[in-house]
Design a protein around this motif. Structure first.
Motif, PDB file in Angstrom:
ATOM      1  N   MET A   1       0.837  -1.202   0.000  1.00  0.00           N
ATOM      2  CA  MET A   1       0.000   0.000   0.000  1.00  0.00           C
ATOM      3  C   MET A   1       0.873   1.253   0.000  1.00  0.00           C
ATOM      4  SD  MET A   1      -3.048  -1.214   2.608  1.00  0.00           S
ATOM      5  CE  MET A   1      -3.558   0.463   2.964  1.00  0.00           C
ATOM      6  N   SER A   2       1.936   1.219   0.777  1.00  0.00           N
ATOM      7  CA  SER A   2       2.843   2.355   0.845  1.00  0.00           C
ATOM      8  C   SER A   2       3.431   2.667  -0.521  1.00  0.00           C
ATOM      9  CB  SER A   2       3.959   2.062   1.850  1.00  0.00           C
ATOM     10  OG  SER A   2       4.860   3.129   1.911  1.00  0.00           O
ATOM     11  N   ARG A   3       3.899   1.664  -1.196  1.00  0.00           N
ATOM     12  CA  ARG A   3       4.469   1.877  -2.528  1.00  0.00           C
ATOM     13  C   ARG A   3       3.410   2.443  -3.473  1.00  0.00           C
ATOM     14  NH1 ARG A   3       7.930  -2.593  -5.242  1.00  0.00           N
ATOM     15  NH2 ARG A   3       9.620  -1.347  -4.458  1.00  0.00           N
ATOM     16  N   ALA A   4       2.201   1.886  -3.419  1.00  0.00           N
ATOM     17  CA  ALA A   4       1.141   2.314  -4.337  1.00  0.00           C
ATOM     18  C   ALA A   4       0.621   3.718  -4.025  1.00  0.00           C
ATOM     19  CB  ALA A   4      -0.015   1.313  -4.290  1.00  0.00           C
ATOM     20  N   LEU A   5       0.534   4.074  -2.743  1.00  0.00           N
ATOM     21  CA  LEU A   5      -0.087   5.350  -2.363  1.00  0.00           C
ATOM     22  C   LEU A   5       0.911   6.464  -2.059  1.00  0.00           C
ATOM     23  CD1 LEU A   5      -2.926   3.943  -0.086  1.00  0.00           C
ATOM     24  CD2 LEU A   5      -3.142   4.826  -2.426  1.00  0.00           C
TER      25      LEU A   5
ATOM     26  N   HIS B   1       4.563   6.300  -3.347  1.00  0.00           N
ATOM     27  CA  HIS B   1       5.752   6.381  -4.183  1.00  0.00           C
ATOM     28  C   HIS B   1       5.549   6.091  -5.665  1.00  0.00           C
ATOM     29  CE1 HIS B   1       7.802   6.799  -0.403  1.00  0.00           C
ATOM     30  NE2 HIS B   1       7.394   5.616  -0.014  1.00  0.00           N
ATOM     31  N   ASP B   2       4.796   5.062  -6.007  1.00  0.00           N
ATOM     32  CA  ASP B   2       4.732   4.646  -7.414  1.00  0.00           C
ATOM     33  C   ASP B   2       3.354   4.086  -7.769  1.00  0.00           C
ATOM     34  OD1 ASP B   2       5.471   4.035  -9.979  1.00  0.00           O
ATOM     35  OD2 ASP B   2       6.906   2.467  -9.439  1.00  0.00           O
ATOM     36  N   PRO B   3       2.316   4.925  -7.743  1.00  0.00           N
ATOM     37  CA  PRO B   3       0.972   4.422  -8.045  1.00  0.00           C
ATOM     38  C   PRO B   3       0.852   3.862  -9.461  1.00  0.00           C
ATOM     39  CG  PRO B   3       0.975   6.824  -7.892  1.00  0.00           C
ATOM     40  CD  PRO B   3       2.322   6.348  -7.440  1.00  0.00           C
ATOM     41  N   ALA B   4       1.566   4.432 -10.410  1.00  0.00           N
ATOM     42  CA  ALA B   4       1.462   3.973 -11.800  1.00  0.00           C
ATOM     43  C   ALA B   4       1.920   2.529 -11.948  1.00  0.00           C
ATOM     44  CB  ALA B   4       2.281   4.882 -12.710  1.00  0.00           C
TER      45      ALA B   4
ATOM     46  N   LEU C   1      -4.139  -4.242  -6.062  1.00  0.00           N
ATOM     47  CA  LEU C   1      -3.299  -5.065  -5.189  1.00  0.00           C
ATOM     48  C   LEU C   1      -3.823  -6.487  -5.022  1.00  0.00           C
ATOM     49  CD1 LEU C   1      -2.409  -2.469  -2.384  1.00  0.00           C
ATOM     50  CD2 LEU C   1      -1.146  -3.024  -4.485  1.00  0.00           C
ATOM     51  N   GLY C   2      -5.021  -6.764  -5.554  1.00  0.00           N
ATOM     52  CA  GLY C   2      -5.590  -8.107  -5.438  1.00  0.00           C
ATOM     53  C   GLY C   2      -5.960  -8.480  -4.020  1.00  0.00           C
ATOM     54  N   VAL C   3      -6.517  -7.522  -3.278  1.00  0.00           N
ATOM     55  CA  VAL C   3      -6.896  -7.749  -1.884  1.00  0.00           C
ATOM     56  C   VAL C   3      -8.334  -7.282  -1.680  1.00  0.00           C
ATOM     57  CG1 VAL C   3      -4.525  -7.538  -1.051  1.00  0.00           C
ATOM     58  CG2 VAL C   3      -5.995  -5.514  -1.110  1.00  0.00           C
TER      59      VAL C   3
END
Length: 168
Positions: free
Chosen positions: A7-11, A13-16, A37-39
């Motif tokens: 989640m940290s990476r997606a929200l 640092h790197d959402p794309a 994220l498939g969750v």
């Protein structure tokens, strides 16, 4: 990888990388995050509710990280009156430059500060031999620095001049 790190990476640092688009305030749809994220929604809600760092917030079917972004721009947060003193943890190798040039976000949107000397020491240990700096937040705020509360353990601000800093 643990869900909170994903989640940290997606929200932050790197959402794309996972196909997300964040709006100008850092929000995205909770459903979009779960799909990327498939969750399940329940999985994400559990991280938000029980995460030790209170890093995320949910509102109206949307989610965002509160702080720690390396993305351009600022996630807007309401200004808050800081305590008189805050702390910044860093590695020994960075101290002279910080005391000379001040604190800068350096790849993040905000400078991160702690209300706890112990927490600042833990953060500093991530960068080698830890050094804790005392921040005269009261004086900085009186001179116009804007502080925001990221969570119970994290205060955020923009650049801080060296005159507000000293070694613990």
């Amino acid at each position: 990888m643990r869900l909170s790190k994903r989640m940290s990476r997606a929200l932050r640092h790197d959402p794309a990388r996972v196909g997300l688009v964040l709006d100008e305030a850092g929000w995205t749809s909770l459903d979009a995050l779960c799909a990327a994220l498939g969750v399940s929604v329940a999985d994400v809600e559990d991280v938000v509710a029980n995460g030790s760092k209170q890093r995320y917030e949910l509102a109206g079917g949307r989610i965002r990280a509160r702080y720690g972004h390396s993305l351009p721009g600022h996630v807007e947060m309401a200004p808050a009156d800081p305590p008189a003193v805050l702390f910044h943890g860093t590695g020994a190798g960075a101290v002279d430059a910080i005391l000379r040039d001040g604190l800068h976000p350096d790849g993040r949107q905000y400078v991160h500060l702690s209300p706890s000397e112990a927490t600042a020491r833990e953060v500093g240990a991530r960068h080698g031999r830890p050094v804790v700096l005392i921040v005269d937040a009261r004086a900085a705020a009186a001179d116009g620095a804007v502080f925001r509360r990221g969570n119970d353990d994290t205060w955020l601000t923009d650049d801080l001049a060296p005159r507000y800093l000293r070694r613990a």
